[in-house]
Every structure is written in structure tokens, then in C-alpha cells.
Design a protein around this motif. Structure first.
Motif, PDB file in Angstrom:
ATOM      1  N   TYR A  64      50.651   2.205 -27.988  1.00 37.21           N
ATOM      2  CA  TYR A  64      51.913   2.376 -28.728  1.00 37.21           C
ATOM      3  C   TYR A  64      52.997   1.580 -28.017  1.00 37.21           C
ATOM      4  CZ  TYR A  64      56.172   4.841 -30.231  1.00 37.21           C
ATOM      5  OH  TYR A  64      57.418   5.144 -30.694  1.00 37.21           O
ATOM      6  N   SER A  65      53.678   0.707 -28.771  1.00 32.42           N
ATOM      7  CA  SER A  65      54.643  -0.210 -28.159  1.00 32.42           C
ATOM      8  C   SER A  65      55.961  -0.198 -28.918  1.00 32.42           C
ATOM      9  CB  SER A  65      54.058  -1.629 -28.173  1.00 32.42           C
ATOM     10  OG  SER A  65      55.057  -2.583 -27.889  1.00 32.42           O
ATOM     11  N   SER A  66      57.055  -0.405 -28.182  1.00 31.15           N
ATOM     12  CA  SER A  66      58.358  -0.532 -28.840  1.00 31.15           C
ATOM     13  C   SER A  66      58.411  -1.763 -29.735  1.00 31.15           C
ATOM     14  CB  SER A  66      59.478  -0.568 -27.797  1.00 31.15           C
ATOM     15  OG  SER A  66      59.297  -1.637 -26.896  1.00 31.15           O
ATOM     16  N   ALA A  67      57.484  -2.703 -29.562  1.00 30.63           N
ATOM     17  CA  ALA A  67      57.444  -3.888 -30.429  1.00 30.63           C
ATOM     18  C   ALA A  67      57.103  -3.525 -31.872  1.00 30.63           C
ATOM     19  CB  ALA A  67      56.434  -4.900 -29.888  1.00 30.63           C
ATOM     20  N   TRP A  68      56.578  -2.327 -32.094  1.00 28.64           N
ATOM     21  CA  TRP A  68      56.265  -1.902 -33.466  1.00 28.64           C
ATOM     22  C   TRP A  68      57.506  -1.968 -34.359  1.00 28.64           C
ATOM     23  CZ3 TRP A  68      52.647   2.966 -33.945  1.00 28.64           C
ATOM     24  CH2 TRP A  68      51.478   2.751 -33.194  1.00 28.64           C
ATOM     25  N   PHE A  69      58.675  -1.838 -33.750  1.00 32.05           N
ATOM     26  CA  PHE A  69      59.912  -1.697 -34.529  1.00 32.05           C
ATOM     27  C   PHE A  69      60.744  -2.981 -34.543  1.00 32.05           C
ATOM     28  CE2 PHE A  69      58.733   2.264 -32.303  1.00 32.05           C
ATOM     29  CZ  PHE A  69      58.182   2.909 -33.394  1.00 32.05           C
ATOM     30  N   GLN A  70      60.176  -4.082 -34.050  1.00 32.13           N
ATOM     31  CA  GLN A  70      60.933  -5.321 -33.930  1.00 32.13           C
ATOM     32  C   GLN A  70      60.761  -6.205 -35.161  1.00 32.13           C
ATOM     33  OE1 GLN A  70      60.624  -5.094 -29.081  1.00 32.13           O
ATOM     34  NE2 GLN A  70      60.213  -7.062 -30.033  1.00 32.13           N
ATOM     35  N   TYR A  71      61.366  -5.781 -36.250  1.00 30.33           N
ATOM     36  CA  TYR A  71      61.374  -6.568 -37.483  1.00 30.33           C
ATOM     37  C   TYR A  71      62.640  -6.186 -38.234  1.00 30.33           C
ATOM     38  CZ  TYR A  71      59.962  -2.429 -40.186  1.00 30.33           C
ATOM     39  OH  TYR A  71      59.932  -1.194 -40.774  1.00 30.33           O
ATOM     40  N   CYS A  72      62.967  -6.962 -39.251  1.00 36.39           N
ATOM     41  CA  CYS A  72      64.106  -6.628 -40.111  1.00 36.39           C
ATOM     42  C   CYS A  72      65.422  -6.504 -39.342  1.00 36.39           C
ATOM     43  CB  CYS A  72      63.852  -5.320 -40.859  1.00 36.39           C
ATOM     44  SG  CYS A  72      63.158  -5.578 -42.490  1.00 36.39           S
ATOM     45  N   GLY A  73      65.556  -7.211 -38.262  1.00 36.39           N
ATOM     46  CA  GLY A  73      66.792  -7.146 -37.493  1.00 36.39           C
ATOM     47  C   GLY A  73      66.842  -5.995 -36.510  1.00 36.39           C
ATOM     48  N   VAL A  74      65.914  -5.053 -36.625  1.00 34.58           N
ATOM     49  CA  VAL A  74      65.934  -3.899 -35.714  1.00 34.58           C
ATOM     50  C   VAL A  74      65.759  -4.365 -34.263  1.00 34.58           C
ATOM     51  CG1 VAL A  74      64.800  -1.707 -35.140  1.00 34.58           C
ATOM     52  CG2 VAL A  74      65.114  -2.364 -37.524  1.00 34.58           C
ATOM     53  N   GLN A  75      65.126  -5.523 -34.102  1.00 33.26           N
ATOM     54  CA  GLN A  75      64.946  -6.040 -32.736  1.00 33.26           C
ATOM     55  C   GLN A  75      66.268  -6.304 -32.028  1.00 33.26           C
ATOM     56  OE1 GLN A  75      64.057  -7.591 -35.504  1.00 33.26           O
ATOM     57  NE2 GLN A  75      64.916  -9.659 -35.506  1.00 33.26           N
ATOM     58  N   THR A  76      67.376  -6.356 -32.785  1.00 28.75           N
ATOM     59  CA  THR A  76      68.687  -6.570 -32.159  1.00 28.75           C
ATOM     60  C   THR A  76      69.434  -5.255 -31.926  1.00 28.75           C
ATOM     61  OG1 THR A  76      69.926  -6.768 -34.236  1.00 28.75           O
ATOM     62  CG2 THR A  76      68.865  -8.776 -33.393  1.00 28.75           C
ATOM     63  N   TYR A  77      68.925  -4.150 -32.429  1.00 33.11           N
ATOM     64  CA  TYR A  77      69.643  -2.880 -32.304  1.00 33.11           C
ATOM     65  C   TYR A  77      69.592  -2.373 -30.857  1.00 33.11           C
ATOM     66  CZ  TYR A  77      69.272  -2.407 -37.449  1.00 33.11           C
ATOM     67  OH  TYR A  77      69.337  -2.591 -38.796  1.00 33.11           O
ATOM     68  N   SER A  78      70.678  -1.764 -30.437  1.00 36.41           N
ATOM     69  CA  SER A  78      70.731  -1.276 -29.048  1.00 36.41           C
ATOM     70  C   SER A  78      69.619  -0.268 -28.765  1.00 36.41           C
ATOM     71  CB  SER A  78      72.083  -0.619 -28.780  1.00 36.41           C
ATOM     72  OG  SER A  78      73.120  -1.570 -28.947  1.00 36.41           O
ATOM     73  N   GLY A  79      69.313   0.569 -29.746  1.00 41.96           N
ATOM     74  CA  GLY A  79      68.359   1.648 -29.510  1.00 41.96           C
ATOM     75  C   GLY A  79      66.925   1.200 -29.360  1.00 41.96           C
ATOM     76  N   VAL A  80      66.624  -0.046 -29.669  1.00 39.81           N
ATOM     77  CA  VAL A  80      65.238  -0.478 -29.581  1.00 39.81           C
ATOM     78  C   VAL A  80      64.947  -1.167 -28.241  1.00 39.81           C
ATOM     79  CG1 VAL A  80      65.211  -2.869 -30.495  1.00 39.81           C
ATOM     80  CG2 VAL A  80      63.418  -1.246 -31.177  1.00 39.81           C
ATOM     81  N   TYR A  81      65.987  -1.334 -27.418  1.00 39.07           N
ATOM     82  CA  TYR A  81      65.739  -1.859 -26.074  1.00 39.07           C
ATOM     83  C   TYR A  81      65.004  -0.792 -25.276  1.00 39.07           C
ATOM     84  CZ  TYR A  81      68.488  -6.013 -26.912  1.00 39.07           C
ATOM     85  OH  TYR A  81      68.917  -7.205 -27.410  1.00 39.07           O
ATOM     86  N   PRO A  82      64.025  -1.210 -24.494  1.00 36.89           N
ATOM     87  CA  PRO A  82      63.176  -0.220 -23.815  1.00 36.89           C
ATOM     88  C   PRO A  82      63.944   0.793 -22.992  1.00 36.89           C
ATOM     89  CG  PRO A  82      62.228  -2.408 -23.594  1.00 36.89           C
ATOM     90  CD  PRO A  82      63.578  -2.597 -24.249  1.00 36.89           C
ATOM     91  N   ASP A  83      65.038   0.361 -22.379  1.00 36.16           N
ATOM     92  CA  ASP A  83      65.767   1.255 -21.476  1.00 36.16           C
ATOM     93  C   ASP A  83      67.086   1.727 -22.091  1.00 36.16           C
ATOM     94  OD1 ASP A  83      66.875  -1.247 -21.547  1.00 36.16           O
ATOM     95  OD2 ASP A  83      67.307  -1.358 -19.405  1.00 36.16           O
ATOM     96  N   ALA A  84      67.160   1.782 -23.421  1.00 37.88           N
ATOM     97  CA  ALA A  84      68.412   2.159 -24.084  1.00 37.88           C
ATOM     98  C   ALA A  84      68.834   3.580 -23.714  1.00 37.88           C
ATOM     99  CB  ALA A  84      68.242   2.049 -25.596  1.00 37.88           C
TER     100      ALA A  84
ATOM    101  N   GLU B 255      60.378  -1.079 -15.329  1.00 38.25           N
ATOM    102  CA  GLU B 255      61.470  -2.021 -15.068  1.00 38.25           C
ATOM    103  C   GLU B 255      60.987  -3.464 -15.209  1.00 38.25           C
ATOM    104  OE1 GLU B 255      64.485  -0.652 -14.276  1.00 38.25           O
ATOM    105  OE2 GLU B 255      65.349  -2.655 -14.481  1.00 38.25           O
ATOM    106  N   GLY B 256      61.693  -4.233 -16.022  1.00 41.42           N
ATOM    107  CA  GLY B 256      61.360  -5.649 -16.155  1.00 41.42           C
ATOM    108  C   GLY B 256      60.325  -5.954 -17.223  1.00 41.42           C
ATOM    109  N   ALA B 257      59.683  -4.934 -17.760  1.00 41.44           N
ATOM    110  CA  ALA B 257      58.660  -5.188 -18.778  1.00 41.44           C
ATOM    111  C   ALA B 257      59.319  -5.620 -20.090  1.00 41.44           C
ATOM    112  CB  ALA B 257      57.835  -3.930 -19.002  1.00 41.44           C
ATOM    113  N   GLU B 258      58.597  -6.422 -20.860  1.00 41.32           N
ATOM    114  CA  GLU B 258      59.159  -6.944 -22.097  1.00 41.32           C
ATOM    115  C   GLU B 258      59.346  -5.849 -23.137  1.00 41.32           C
ATOM    116  OE1 GLU B 258      57.783 -10.274 -25.264  1.00 41.32           O
ATOM    117  OE2 GLU B 258      57.671 -10.765 -23.150  1.00 41.32           O
ATOM    118  N   ASN B 259      58.422  -4.925 -23.167  1.00 37.94           N
ATOM    119  CA  ASN B 259      58.507  -3.812 -24.107  1.00 37.94           C
ATOM    120  C   ASN B 259      58.097  -2.524 -23.410  1.00 37.94           C
ATOM    121  OD1 ASN B 259      59.203  -4.836 -26.834  1.00 37.94           O
ATOM    122  ND2 ASN B 259      57.400  -6.123 -26.497  1.00 37.94           N
TER     123      ASN B 259
END
Ligand code: FES
Length: 282
Positions: free
Chosen positions: A107-127, A90-94
Motif C-alpha cells: 500500500y503506497s501513498s502513490a495510489w492517490f497521485q492523480y487528478c492533481g491530488v499529487q499537489t495537495y498538502s495532505g498527500v505528502y508522506p509527512d503531512a 525520512e527521505g523516502a519518495e512515498n
């Protein structure tokens, strides 16, 4: 070929064994075993989600700046394939899992934060989206009528040609059977769909014998990656475009937009500056 090779259950003890053997051996940069060549690119400076080291299918030609990030594969008790999602506090950036599967890799969810994917709902850590890989209806004939279904390990053997024999009219290697799909995208618009590819291949089984990260991040010979070209974000394909032969990519992942080429059997360590996720609207 032994008939039971494609069947369940998976070797659930294998990962525990590996964890016990190599869990304490952090892969500090250059200590990765032979199959995963370390190739950390110089990262641009500036604000953003931060410099992120990740593992990728290697970019070998064309204008793409780096490889496409791997998604570690898991298989559930019923044989359905999932992309592992890192642990979230809870509260972590990734979402982040240190020492993934005993490999020493963070392994971090930040791996997928490029090409606009960083705005996708599914890439939020708690999606809310789950981690199952689901078929796309395009990409490969063998699963064209399965769009939206969860991908099962036995499908690679039982639908269309068996995975060890799958090939196309072009190229030279019958080196694996690919599937095209989506990840963490259910109930979202096409603009928020995360495209993925999976290949089931003996090459992956061989690589997993040599390298703790590949051992930890693949299952039953299946490797997966986020299938967004790191150049201008098109969706490439493994052996699904005959025109790829002109660019020496008949047996590779080929991006038809500007002819970038990726090798799915060469896994490299890279770094890039992940873009920050926008604040969520409540
Ligand atoms: S090569 Fe330009 S988007 Fe892939």
C-alpha cells in the motif's frame, strides 16, 4: 439482527489472526483470492511518479480509464473511522506499507497521485493532516448537519435509517449505507480537499470473508475510496443521483460529468503511472 453487531469494541484480534495465517503469502499478481479479480491495465510509459499497482473500486462503464483507489479503513478505540496512511521513512519518495495487514498487498501513498491530488498538502508522506474521515455537508441527507465532524461507526446505525435498511427512491438494492467525506484535508482550502466515500454494507462483510486484501482494508463492513473520478476528476456518488438509473447505475457509483460507473463491491487490482509530487516550498 443482534443488537451488539454495530457496537464497539471492534474485533481487535481478528487482524492479528489473519496476519498470522496469510502474512507470508505475498499476493504476487494473480494470486489474489477470488473476490478481488486481478485486472492490471497496461501502463503508459514515460517519466513520472512511477508505475503503481493499486486496488480500486472497479470502473465498469463510461470513459474513466480505471477504478478509484481504495483507502484502507481503520477504526480507533473510540469508534472513529480513519483512512490508514502508509508508513513513512525520512527521505523516502512515498509512504509505503508492504504486506498491508498481512494481505500481501503493498500500500503506497502513490495510489492517490492523480487528478492533481499529487499537489495537495495532505498527500505528502509527512503531512501534518491526521487520518480521520470527516463528513462533508453535502452528499447525503442523513449527515447533512455533520459537516466537518469525524465519522463514527455508530452513526451508520443511529443517524437516519439503520445501515442495513438505507435505500433511495431509485435502484433496487438496499445494499449499504453511504457517507461522503474528506480525508487528510483539515485546515486546507477546498482546492486541496481529498473527497472520499464510505459504504457500510453486508456485501463488504461477505467479501472480507473471502479475500485477504478486503479483509485487511475494510472494518465492520466499511469500505472507503478516494472519490475522484479517474476520467476528468469530478466527484461521483453512490446512489445519490436519480439520473444514474438511465445509465444502469442506480445501484452503483455514478459520475454525473460523463457517465462513468464504478462498482463498489468489485475490487480490482490495477496499475497506473502516478504523477510526481512537486517539491515542497520551505
Ligand atoms: S466521467 Fe468524466 S469526470 Fe467522471
Amino acid at each position: 439482527m443482534p443488537l451488539d453487531e454495530d457496537k464497539y469494541p471492534v474485533e481487535s484480534d481478528r487482524r492479528r489472526f489473519v496476519k498470522g495465517v496469510v502474512g507470508g503469502a505475498a499476493l504476487a499478481g494473480v494470486t489474489t483470492a477470488s473476490a478481488a479479480a486481478v485486472d492490471t491495465a497496461t501502463s503508459p510509459s514515460g517519466a513520472g511518479g512511477g508505475t503503481t499497482e493499486f486496488y480500486a473500486v472497479e470502473n465498469t462503464d463510461g470513459p474513466a480509464p480505471r477504478g478509484m483507489p481504495q483507502i484502507p479503513v481503520e477504526i480507533d478505540d473510540e469508534g472513529y473511522l480513519m483512512g490508514a496512511w502508509p508508513e513513512y521513512e525520512e527521505g523516502a519518495e512515498n509512504a509505503v506499507t508492504e504486506d498491508y495487514g498481512g494481505s500481501g498487498v503493498t500500500y503506497s501513498s502513490a495510489w492517490f497521485q492523480y487528478c492533481g491530488v499529487q499537489t495537495y498538502s495532505g498527500v505528502y508522506p509527512d503531512a501534518d493532516q491526521d487520518n480521520y474521515f470527516r463528513y462533508s455537508s453535502s452528499g447525503y441527507d442523513w449527515h447533512a448537519d455533520k459537516g466537518g465532524d469525524k465519522i463514527h461507526i455508530d452513526d451508520f446505525q443511529e443517524l437516519g435509517e439503520p445501515w442495513r435498511e438505507w435505500n433511495t427512491a431509485f435502484g433496487t438494492r438496499a445494499n449499504g449505507k453511504p457517507a461522503a467525506g474528506t480525508w487528510r484535508s483539515q485546515d486546507l482550502s477546498p482546492q486541496e480537499t481529498m473527497p472520499i466515500q464510505i459504504i457500510r454494507s453486508q456485501n463488504v462483510l461477505d467479501l472480507a470473508e473471502e479475500d485477504p486484501w478486503i479483509e485487511a482494508s475494510t472494518e465492520e463492513g466499511c469500505i472507503a475510496w478516494l472519490n475522484k473520478c479517474t476520467h476528468f476528476c469530478c466527484v461521483p456518488g453512490f446512489k445519490n443521483n436519480e439520473g444514474s438509473a438511465k445509465f444502469g447505475a442506480a445501484d452503483q457509483i455514478y459520475c454525473q460529468c460523463h457517465q462513468s460507473v464504478y462498482d463498489p463491491f468489485s475490487i480490482v487490482k490495477k496499475a497506473f503511472v502516478a504523477l510526481p509530487r512537486p517539491e515542497k516550498e520551505d
